[in-house]
Structure formats: structure tokens, C-alpha cells
Scaffold this active site. Structure first.
Site, PDB file in Angstrom:
ATOM      1  N   LYS A   1      -5.688 -10.618  -7.363  1.00 17.37           N
ATOM      2  CA  LYS A   1      -6.937 -10.762  -6.609  1.00 17.37           C
ATOM      3  C   LYS A   1      -7.976  -9.747  -7.108  1.00 17.37           C
ATOM      4  O   LYS A   1      -7.617  -8.605  -7.396  1.00 17.37           O
ATOM      5  CB  LYS A   1      -6.626 -10.522  -5.123  1.00 17.37           C
ATOM      6  CG  LYS A   1      -7.791 -10.739  -4.193  1.00 17.37           C
ATOM      7  CD  LYS A   1      -7.432 -10.345  -2.758  1.00 17.37           C
ATOM      8  CE  LYS A   1      -8.712 -10.165  -1.953  1.00 17.37           C
ATOM      9  NZ  LYS A   1      -8.528  -9.524  -0.668  1.00 17.37           N
TER      10      LYS A   1
ATOM     11  N   LYS B   1       0.827  -1.218   0.000  1.00 13.10           N
ATOM     12  CA  LYS B   1       0.000   0.000   0.000  1.00 13.10           C
ATOM     13  C   LYS B   1       0.853   1.257   0.000  1.00 13.10           C
ATOM     14  O   LYS B   1       0.447   2.270  -0.561  1.00 13.10           O
ATOM     15  CB  LYS B   1      -0.957  -0.003   1.194  1.00 13.10           C
ATOM     16  CG  LYS B   1      -2.101  -0.982   1.027  1.00 13.10           C
ATOM     17  CD  LYS B   1      -3.251  -0.658   1.974  1.00 13.10           C
ATOM     18  CE  LYS B   1      -4.377  -1.681   1.822  1.00 13.10           C
ATOM     19  NZ  LYS B   1      -5.449  -1.484   2.813  1.00 13.10           N
TER      20      LYS B   1
ATOM     21  N   LYS C   1     -12.004  -4.445  -4.734  1.00 13.43           N
ATOM     22  CA  LYS C   1     -13.082  -3.472  -4.816  1.00 13.43           C
ATOM     23  C   LYS C   1     -12.577  -2.072  -5.127  1.00 13.43           C
ATOM     24  O   LYS C   1     -13.351  -1.195  -5.458  1.00 13.43           O
ATOM     25  CB  LYS C   1     -13.967  -3.495  -3.566  1.00 13.43           C
ATOM     26  CG  LYS C   1     -13.290  -3.211  -2.238  1.00 13.43           C
ATOM     27  CD  LYS C   1     -14.354  -3.257  -1.148  1.00 13.43           C
ATOM     28  CE  LYS C   1     -13.903  -3.359   0.287  1.00 13.43           C
ATOM     29  NZ  LYS C   1     -12.581  -3.718   0.661  1.00 13.43           N
TER      30      LYS C   1
END
Ligand code: TRP
Length: 332
Positions: free
Chosen positions: A197, A115, A200
Site C-alpha cells: 500500500k 506495527k 505516508k
């Protein structure tokens, strides 16, 4: 919770539109777990602000996630469903636990490294201490089991380390939680980049959202990335097809063998349409329920109120114990 059932805790961040990855990997399983366990399902808005959010969107999405939880079958009569920021004990315990978490161990978290690369202009302290807040979520409720995806396993390990360290110093305080990782439907991959993956926070065609309309769902599946041979068979190296088989299996209840037999001799085109239609049928039913829940503000508020009251009661018990153990004077 005055029974001898085990307790489970899990949560989703209201940081994007929930996808079929969230549905098949989490929500669908939670619905069956709520009958067997004392269950707490949280909407983790405190975690969401580790990445910059537009306030109006965050507010809207939090309610959407709540309505989706219910549309997928989470039942406020069976589970404690609540919004993280409504229970201040999460932030409070997180501070204490942060004083029992080492800089070095947080530096090793792979999600932090990922991140901070993706958000290089906003590598804030919250992003770094994110696992401590997650530990607080879990430990406050003395959870035995935490249903999470593979990607959260490391956060669960650090939660266990923090709990063990604290228990080691102060005596039994926290239940040591176990990860609860399911095999089937555990990890749904992006349908445009099947080695990644499904996320969202990806707005492209790789992620199918629970609330996408029928045409969008079918269009996305038609564009799904497959491979250069043309056999509908679950096997090594066929990431795209394997993922589509998993998705079809999860929505239709058919096994891999049944699916391979059903599509023997068919091309990828037909298969992709079948997956899209099957997925759209299932999601259509969820969406109908969602529309009812999202338009009933009073009910959503009642669910949030009851959920946070129940959660706060349990959380306070743990937090008072912790405050006493570390040496804080009891408030007179
Ligand atoms: N970090 C989790 C995720 O991104 C969300 C989460 C926050 C969570 N607190 C939790 C999951 C506690 C399980 C238990 O998926």
C-alpha cells in the site's frame, strides 16, 4: 444534528506527508459525501503519538493536514472539521471503552502485530489500545458509516463488537457503525513496490505526496515499477501497470477501457509520463489552494475552533449518557 441524514466519521493521522493514496482513497470521496451526510472529519493527532513524533513536526503537520482537507474541497460550512486532541471526550470515552475491550481481542489486531514488529523498540500501550480510541472517535458521534480503507476494516469490526457489548449490558447507547469501503480508488499501491500500500510514512519514490512539486511527481512516475512485458492492459499479475491505470483513471476520469485504447501500441515510458503529467496537473490545483489556506493562520484557527465546538457539543451528549449508564455520579 437535527436532520434525518446519516452520519459519517473519518480521520487521518498527521503522521507524514499525505499522498495521492490519501487523496484518491479518502479525501476525494469525502468531498462528495459531505453533501449527502452529516460529516465529521478529524485529524487524529492522539493516534499519531502511538509512534514517536517530533513535536514541532507534529504541530506543523496537523495544520498542513487541515489546510489540505480544505484545499481538497472539504468545506467547514458543510462538515465538522476538527483536531482530535481539541475534544477531550475522545480520550475520556476511550478509557471507558477500554474497560469493555478484551486483551485477547486487541492481541488479534493485525495492525498491532505489524506495527509492533516495525517499532520493536517502542511497543507501547497506546499502540495496543489504538483501536479503542478509534472506537471512541466513531461511537461518540453515533456514526452510521465510516469511510475507511481495507486495512482499517478489522478496527471497525472491533468497534462494532465493543459497541454491541456495551449496548448489551446497558441498553441502546451506541449506533452500530458500518464500514464504507469504496471499490474504485480504494487502495493505491506504492509505485515502486506495487504489492504494498502507498504509505505516508514512506519517504521514498514509491509514495507521491499531494504537495510534491511537478518535477518530483513526474520523476517518481518515470521510475515507477512495471513488469517485463509491454502491454498497457489491466490484468492479473500486472500490479504496477494496474496501479498506474487506476491512478490515471482517478485523475483523468477516463475508464480502464478508454485508457487501454488510448495507449494501445505505446510503450510504458510514454504511459508513465502521461500518468505523471495528469497527476501533476490535478495536484497543482490543489497545491495552489493549499498555499492560500496554510498562509492564513487566523482562518485555520477559526476553522479549528468552530469544528471543535460543534464536535464537543455532540461528543458531550454521548459521553454523559455513557457516564450515567456505567454508574458515575453526575457532577453537581
Ligand atoms: N486508524 C485510521 C488510519 O490509520 C485513522 C482513524 C483514527 C480513523 N480514528 C478513526 C479512521 C476513526 C476512521 C474513523 O487510517
Amino acid at each position: 444534528m437535527l436532520n434525518d441524514k446519516k452520519t459519517i466519521f473519518s480521520g487521518i493521522q498527521p503522521s507524514g506527508n499525505l499522498t495521492i493514496g490519501n487523496y484518491l482513497g479518502s479525501l476525494k470521496n469525502w468531498v462528495t459525501l459531505q453533501d449527502e451526510y452529516n460529516s465529521l472529519f478529524c485529524i487524529v493527532d492522539l493516534h499519531a503519538i502511538t509512534v514517536r513524533q517530533i513535536p514541532a513536526d507534529l504541530r506543523k503537520r496537523t495544520l498542513e493536514v487541515l489546510a489540505l482537507y480544505m484545499a481538497c474541497g472539504l468545506d467547514p460550512e458543510k462538515s465538522i472539521i476538527f483536531v482530535q486532541s481539541h475534544v477531550p471526550a475522545h480520550a475520556e470515552l476511550s478509557w471507558v471503552l477500554g474497560c469493555y475491550t478484551m486483551f485477547g481481542e486487541l492481541s488479534r489486531m493485525t495492525q498491532f502485530k505489524d506495527k509492533s514488529e516495525k517499532n520493536s523498540q517502542n511497543v507501547n500501550a497506546g499502540l495496543f489500545t489504538y483501536p479503542v480510541l478509534m472506537a471512541a472517535d466513531i461511537l461518540l458521534y453515533q456514526a452510521d458509516l465510516v469511510p475507511v480503507g481495507e486495512d482499517q476494516k478489522q478496527h471497525l469490526e472491533i468497534t462494532r463488537d465493543i459497541a454491541e457489548r456495551f449496548n448489551g449490558v446497558y441498553g441502546d447507547t451506541f449506533t452500530i457503525p458500518e464500514p464504507f469501503i469504496r471499490k474504485v480508488g480504494g487502495k493505491i499501491m506504492s509505485i515502486s513496490e506495487p504489492t504494498k500500500k502507498m504509505s505516508k510514512s514512506d519517504s521514498g519514490d514509491g509514495s507521491v505526496c499531494i504537495l510534491d512539486d511537478r518535477d518530483t511527481i513526474i520523476r517518481k512516475f518515470k521510475r515507477a515499477v512495471t513488469d517485463s512485458d509491454c502491454e498497457i492492459k489491466f490484468s492479473e499479475g500486472k500490479d504496477g501497470i494496474n496501479n498506474l491505470i487506476m491512478i490515471y483513471s482517478a485523475f483523468s476520469g477516463k475508464t480502464t477501457d478508454e485508457i487501454e485504447a488510448e495507449f494501445m501500441g505505446n510503450g510504458y515510458g510514454n504511459f508513465k509520463i502521461a500518468v505523471g503529467e495528469c497527476c501533476a496537473d490535478a495536484l497543482g490545483k490543489i497545491k495552489d489552494k493549499y498555499n492560500l489556506y496554510i498562509s492564513d493562520k487566523a482562518q485555520l484557527e477559526a476553522v479549528m475552533r468552530t469544528g471543535s465546538d460543534k464536535a464537543s457539543y455532540l461528543a458531550r451528549k454521548t459521553l454523559s449518557k455513557v457516564y450515567r449508564k456505567v454508574g458515575f455520579v453526575t457532577k453537581p
